[in-house]
Design a protein around this motif. Structure first.
Motif, PDB file in Angstrom:
ATOM      1  N   VAL A  89       0.867  -1.225   0.036  1.00  0.00           N
ATOM      2  CA  VAL A  89      -0.011  -0.151  -0.018  1.00  0.00           C
ATOM      3  C   VAL A  89       0.947   1.357  -0.115  1.00  0.00           C
ATOM      4  O   VAL A  89       1.815   1.498   0.890  1.00  0.00           O
ATOM      5  N   ILE A  91       0.650   5.289   0.554  1.00  0.00           N
ATOM      6  CA  ILE A  91       0.128   6.507   0.816  1.00  0.00           C
ATOM      7  C   ILE A  91       0.518   7.708   0.441  1.00  0.00           C
ATOM      8  O   ILE A  91       1.876   7.872   0.829  1.00  0.00           O
ATOM      9  N   GLN A 100       2.209   3.450  10.658  1.00  0.00           N
ATOM     10  CA  GLN A 100       2.663   2.400   9.586  1.00  0.00           C
ATOM     11  C   GLN A 100       2.593   1.130  10.215  1.00  0.00           C
ATOM     12  O   GLN A 100       2.131   0.060   9.596  1.00  0.00           O
ATOM     13  N   LEU A 103      -1.312  -0.314  10.639  1.00  0.00           N
ATOM     14  CA  LEU A 103      -1.653  -0.493   9.542  1.00  0.00           C
ATOM     15  C   LEU A 103      -1.192  -1.850   8.675  1.00  0.00           C
ATOM     16  O   LEU A 103      -1.942  -2.617   8.148  1.00  0.00           O
ATOM     17  N   GLU A 104       0.333  -1.853   8.808  1.00  0.00           N
ATOM     18  CA  GLU A 104       0.680  -2.909   8.347  1.00  0.00           C
ATOM     19  C   GLU A 104       0.327  -4.198   8.983  1.00  0.00           C
ATOM     20  O   GLU A 104      -0.146  -5.269   8.425  1.00  0.00           O
ATOM     21  N   TRP A 107      -3.396  -4.942   7.974  1.00  0.00           N
ATOM     22  CA  TRP A 107      -3.760  -5.124   6.649  1.00  0.00           C
ATOM     23  C   TRP A 107      -2.909  -6.436   5.993  1.00  0.00           C
ATOM     24  O   TRP A 107      -3.186  -6.858   4.890  1.00  0.00           O
ATOM     25  N   LYS A 110       2.944  -4.812   3.143  1.00  0.00           N
ATOM     26  CA  LYS A 110       3.882  -3.598   3.427  1.00  0.00           C
ATOM     27  C   LYS A 110       3.148  -2.297   3.035  1.00  0.00           C
ATOM     28  O   LYS A 110       2.335  -2.216   2.373  1.00  0.00           O
ATOM     29  N   LEU A 111       4.002  -1.186   3.532  1.00  0.00           N
ATOM     30  CA  LEU A 111       3.303   0.057   3.571  1.00  0.00           C
ATOM     31  C   LEU A 111       4.305   1.009   3.224  1.00  0.00           C
ATOM     32  O   LEU A 111       5.461   1.036   3.967  1.00  0.00           O
ATOM     33  N   ASP A 113       4.988   5.240   2.646  1.00  0.00           N
ATOM     34  CA  ASP A 113       4.620   6.768   2.401  1.00  0.00           C
ATOM     35  C   ASP A 113       5.163   7.387   1.487  1.00  0.00           C
ATOM     36  O   ASP A 113       6.145   6.646   0.590  1.00  0.00           O
TER      37      ASP A 113
END
Length: 433
Positions: A89, A91, A100, A103-104, A107, A110-111, A113
């Motif tokens: 994802v 963002i 971070q 959310l990781e 969900w 990996k995320l 920004d």
């Protein structure tokens, strides 16, 4: 990022990514959220081995401290992530380390920004020794603030920085020590590279060729224009940050004057602060330029906002007011006949504006003539007397290649020089201090 381990087998193919642009009501943004999202998707497309499966503007009254988004939106996005088999994802905005991590976990992907994504792209694009070191230094600065999760920089298996893939969380203190040790090592290496670059620049100053620097928002067409003007084959793609390392070539103008043309990294709104500092050395050619060509994608719906971002960054870099700037309105081939006609009228009426198509070459001859005229007009011949104790200023004039004649008088060195406004200002500062 070239594949993931699933049930003992490697699943090949690009990493599937979802791009989210948080639209905060509390922020007064100049840019339309939909266009900001489109730019974020273009950023993602600039990263190798990545496939964008979806993109969405997420409107927020205020960011939630722990999770950024509200509970309902998080569940909705989780269902979408699972349905589309999203692995990453992106963002388009700042995400705190805590957000971070949470959310990781929620969900199970990996995320990244906006800063992390741009650093990944820079890692893929940097090729010179200095460029690579500057990217690594910026990445370390960024990663040190996010030690609630793994520092995987040294364990990467791809060309990027390892933010996208790698092992899980490690001990924070061990990470911090490893980062600090690596920072010291990179700074030492960078100091050597910078000294070498300074030697090259000092040698180049002895050749009396003016420097013309191309700057502009990323994907404005700088590299295409550079190739058209020089006959070089610099990477020029419809892709954000196609050029990272500075490229310089000699150009013979129609007047017979030779100049050095410099292509530079593209600017972008909300450029990570780590990169503004890290890439100052990369943009040194701009600081030394006799003329700056600000290349604009005049067909872009937010060309004015992009131009404002470029001017802001130039000011933050310390570009002096004496340096003349031409606005080169590029990509007129993408405009309608009516739009082009209106721009050509504005071009004719406004000094310092030049409409071109780097792709077709339209308007290029007039631009080259204007560059030649501007550089000639701004160099005046005068006679100076430097005291015998002003050896530093005298040496600087010789390094610049502007001394036409010189003799020793009773009060000092009498020198006939051809100076630009910029050089005159530099000389005054040197003599005063």
């Amino acid at each position: 990022m070239t594949g993931q381990e699933e049930n003992g087998a490697t699943r090949k193919g690009p990493t599937r990514a979802l791009v989210l642009h948080p639209d905060l009501k509390s922020e007064r943004r100049r840019r339309a959220p939909e266009l900001a999202l489109a730019e974020a998707v273009s950023l993602a497309a600039a990263l190798a081995d990545l496939a964008v499966t979806g993109a969405e503007v997420v409107r927020l009254a205020r960011p939630q401290p722990g999770m950024l988004f509200g509970a309902g939106k998080i569940e909705e996005l989780k269902a979408r992530i699972e349905a589309d088999e999203v692995e990453l994802v992106l963002i388009d905005g700042p995400v705190t380390p805590v957000q971070q991590r949470n959310l990781e976990r929620e969900w199970k992907v990996k995320l990244l920004d906006r800063t992390g994504l741009i650093l990944e792209i820079f890692a893929d694009r940097a090729h010179t020794r200095e460029g690579v070191l500057q990217v690594e230094l910026a990445a370390l600065s960024y990663q040190r603030t996010r030690l609630v999760r793994a520092w995987t920089h040294l364990e990467r298996q791809r060309g990027g920085l390892g933010f996208v893939g790698g092992p899980g969380e490690t001990q924070i203190e061990a990470d911090r020590r490893a980062i600090d040790e690596e920072v010291v090592k990179i700074r030492r290496q960078l100091a050597k590279v910078v000294r070498t670059r300074e030697l090259h620049r000092a040698a180049r100053r002895k050749v009396p060729f003016p420097i013309v620097a191309l700057v502009g928002y990323t994907n404005a067409g700088k590299s295409t224009l550079f190739n058209r003007m020089t006959g070089a084959e610099v990477l020029a793609k419809d892709m954000l940050f196609a050029t990272l390392d500075p490229t310089m070539r000699g150009v013979l103008l129609p007047s017979g004057k030779k100049v050095i043309l410099s292509d530079t990294v593209g600017f972008i709104s909300d450029l990570p602060t780590q990169l503004v500092a890290a890439f100052r050395a990369t943009l040194e050619e701009v600081l030394e330029a006799d003329l700056i060509l600000h290349v604009r994608d005049i067909a872009h719906p937010e060309t004015e906002e992009q131009a404002a971002d470029v001017r802001e960054i130039l000011e933050s870099l310390g570009v002096e007011e004496e340096v003349p700037v031409f606005e080169v309105w590029n990509k007129i081939d993408l405009l309608t006949l009516e739009q082009r006609a209106a721009l050509l009228v504005q071009d004719a009426r406004t000094p310092g504006i030049h409409t071109v198509s780097a792709l077709s070459g339209e308007g290029l001859e007039a631009l080259l003539d204007a560059i030649s005229t501007a550089l000639d007009d701004r160099r005046t011949i005068e006679t100076l007397t430097l005291g015998f104790e002003e050896g530093r200023a005298r040496a600087w004039l010789h390094e610049q290649g502007v001394v036409k004649a010189e003799r020793d008088g009773d009060e000092g060195h009498e020198m006939t020089v051809a100076l630009t406004e910029r050089q005159r200002a530099q000389l005054e500062r040197l003599r005063q201090g």
